[in-house]
Scaffold this active site. Structure first.
Site, PDB file in Angstrom:
ATOM      1  N   TYR A 107      -1.753  -0.471  10.721  1.00 36.68           N
ATOM      2  CA  TYR A 107      -2.052  -0.833   9.184  1.00 36.68           C
ATOM      3  C   TYR A 107      -0.589  -0.339   8.505  1.00 36.68           C
ATOM      4  O   TYR A 107      -0.254  -0.973   7.534  1.00 36.68           O
ATOM      5  CB  TYR A 107      -3.281  -0.263   8.594  1.00 36.68           C
ATOM      6  CG  TYR A 107      -3.664  -0.636   6.994  1.00 36.68           C
ATOM      7  CD1 TYR A 107      -3.798  -1.640   6.734  1.00 36.68           C
ATOM      8  CD2 TYR A 107      -3.223   0.285   6.222  1.00 36.68           C
ATOM      9  CE1 TYR A 107      -3.966  -2.067   5.506  1.00 36.68           C
ATOM     10  CE2 TYR A 107      -3.574   0.104   4.860  1.00 36.68           C
ATOM     11  CZ  TYR A 107      -3.740  -1.029   4.393  1.00 36.68           C
ATOM     12  OH  TYR A 107      -3.843  -1.407   2.910  1.00 36.68           O
ATOM     13  N   ILE A 119      -8.055   2.712  -4.111  1.00 34.67           N
ATOM     14  CA  ILE A 119      -8.537   1.913  -5.282  1.00 34.67           C
ATOM     15  C   ILE A 119     -10.168   1.478  -4.563  1.00 34.67           C
ATOM     16  O   ILE A 119     -10.078   1.105  -3.500  1.00 34.67           O
ATOM     17  CB  ILE A 119      -7.864   0.778  -5.440  1.00 34.67           C
ATOM     18  CG1 ILE A 119      -6.294   1.008  -5.626  1.00 34.67           C
ATOM     19  CG2 ILE A 119      -8.383  -0.256  -6.396  1.00 34.67           C
ATOM     20  CD1 ILE A 119      -5.992   1.852  -7.050  1.00 34.67           C
ATOM     21  N   THR A 145     -12.554  -0.658  -3.834  1.00 34.30           N
ATOM     22  CA  THR A 145     -12.620  -2.169  -3.593  1.00 34.30           C
ATOM     23  C   THR A 145     -13.571  -2.692  -2.436  1.00 34.30           C
ATOM     24  O   THR A 145     -14.050  -3.721  -2.387  1.00 34.30           O
ATOM     25  CB  THR A 145     -11.447  -2.791  -3.129  1.00 34.30           C
ATOM     26  OG1 THR A 145     -10.752  -2.169  -1.868  1.00 34.30           O
ATOM     27  CG2 THR A 145     -10.291  -2.441  -4.235  1.00 34.30           C
ATOM     28  N   SER A 152       0.726  -1.052  -0.003  1.00 31.63           N
ATOM     29  CA  SER A 152       0.021   0.016  -0.071  1.00 31.63           C
ATOM     30  C   SER A 152       0.653   1.191   0.036  1.00 31.63           C
ATOM     31  O   SER A 152       1.970   1.202   0.271  1.00 31.63           O
ATOM     32  CB  SER A 152      -0.848   0.167   1.315  1.00 31.63           C
ATOM     33  OG  SER A 152      -1.490   1.203   1.433  1.00 31.63           O
ATOM     34  N   ALA A 201       2.131   0.456   9.572  1.00 30.70           N
ATOM     35  CA  ALA A 201       3.127  -0.471  10.008  1.00 30.70           C
ATOM     36  C   ALA A 201       3.501  -1.858   9.298  1.00 30.70           C
ATOM     37  O   ALA A 201       4.389  -2.401   8.962  1.00 30.70           O
ATOM     38  CB  ALA A 201       3.386  -0.621  11.562  1.00 30.70           C
ATOM     39  N   SER A 202       2.333  -2.626   9.254  1.00 32.30           N
ATOM     40  CA  SER A 202       2.194  -3.619   8.374  1.00 32.30           C
ATOM     41  C   SER A 202       2.422  -3.723   7.164  1.00 32.30           C
ATOM     42  O   SER A 202       3.166  -4.601   6.536  1.00 32.30           O
ATOM     43  CB  SER A 202       0.790  -4.355   8.832  1.00 32.30           C
ATOM     44  OG  SER A 202      -0.342  -3.694   7.960  1.00 32.30           O
ATOM     45  N   LYS A 203       2.145  -2.825   6.358  1.00 33.29           N
ATOM     46  CA  LYS A 203       2.347  -2.618   5.063  1.00 33.29           C
ATOM     47  C   LYS A 203       4.022  -2.015   4.995  1.00 33.29           C
ATOM     48  O   LYS A 203       4.702  -2.769   3.778  1.00 33.29           O
ATOM     49  CB  LYS A 203       1.604  -1.566   4.287  1.00 33.29           C
ATOM     50  CG  LYS A 203       0.042  -1.937   4.102  1.00 33.29           C
ATOM     51  CD  LYS A 203      -0.026  -3.278   3.612  1.00 33.29           C
ATOM     52  CE  LYS A 203      -1.301  -3.750   3.141  1.00 33.29           C
ATOM     53  NZ  LYS A 203      -1.670  -4.877   2.611  1.00 33.29           N
TER      54      LYS A 203
END
Length: 259
Positions: A152, A185, A187, A139, A154-156
């Site tokens: 989130y 995007i 989704t 991301s 940090a995870s990416k």
């Protein structure tokens, strides 16, 4: 273009993963899709969007290994893996606990690691001539910090670094490892994360008018097929000299700072 490719796509029940399965299949690849929604996967297969599928919750112990084994058996090997499964659970530091961190990291990082780990022997077996590759769906939040989504982001960022390190480690085997870093995007992930229809519409309006520079001229944010087209290129033989890259497809979002 991809007629020799045998590819596992995770997160293929919806969103970007679904489009990736469809585009790769359209380009000639033989695709096994996996996700949690059996009805969606049945529809994907019946409409010609994949060769076959495996229903699985990758957060469950042992499921990543089972999915990879099943895909290899169905396809007769694996030459490519596209890790699209992921989640978004927001929350700012100071207002979240370990459960938020674990939720984002288990689905966004641990499952990516496990799918890669179990796929590597199959990719090595496929050999350098097959141009084996792994694509991890990251991301723009892996490249830039944002308020309110600490775990989130940090995870990416972890996915990006895992991608780069794996690219170095697996280069002697001829296995390429790259990441794709989308901006906003359409989704449904933001609604799943908690935005109602009104808030989501306002969010998209702001993305178009302010935060994604190219969006104003297009009148829209990105769509899943555009991301899938980039993935299609990266798994193809045209990208044989590309590895260790984290490629933004974000309409210029990362250029705009924290706006």
């Amino acid at each position: 273009m991809l007629s020799s490719k045998l590819i596992l796509v995770t997160g293929a029940s919806s969103g970007i993963g679904r489009s990736v399965a469809q585009v790769l299949t359209r380009e000639g690849a033989k695709v096994v899709a996996t996700g949690r929604n059996v009805a969606a996967l049945n529809e994907l297969k019946s409409s010609g969007g994949c060769y076959d599928f495996v229903v699985a919750d990758l957060a469950e112990a042992g499921e990543c290994e089972r999915v990879v084994t099943s895909a290899a058996e169905t396809l007769g090997g694996i030459t490519g893996v596209v890790n699209c499964a992921g989640v978004l659970k927001g929350g700012a530091m100071g207002s979240i606990g370990l459960d938020n961190y674990m939720f984002n990291f288990q689905l966004n990082v641990q499952t990516v690691f496990e799918i890669m780990e179990h796929s590597i022997p199959h990719l090595r077996k496929a050999g350098v001539s097959s141009s084996p590759s792994i694509i991890n769906m990251s991301s723009v939040t892996g490249k830039q910090s944002f308020g309110g989504v600490a775990s989130y982001c940090a995870s990416k960022a972890a996915v990006d670094q895992l991608t780069r390190c794996a690219a170095v480690d697996l280069a002697p085997d001829g296995i390429r490892v790259n990441a794709v870093n989308p901006g906003v995007i359409v989704t449904g992930i933001h609604q799943t994360a908690g935005l109602d229809d009104e808030a989501y519409a306002a969010f998209l309006k702001r993305c178009i008018e302010i935060t994604h520079p190219i969006s104003k001229s297009l009148g829209r944010v990105g769509n899943p097929e555009e991301v899938a087209d980039l993935v299609s290129f990266l798994v193809s033989d045209k990208a044989k000299f590309i590895t260790g890259e984290c490629i933004a497809i974000d309409g210029g979002r990362q250029c705009m700072g924290a706006r």
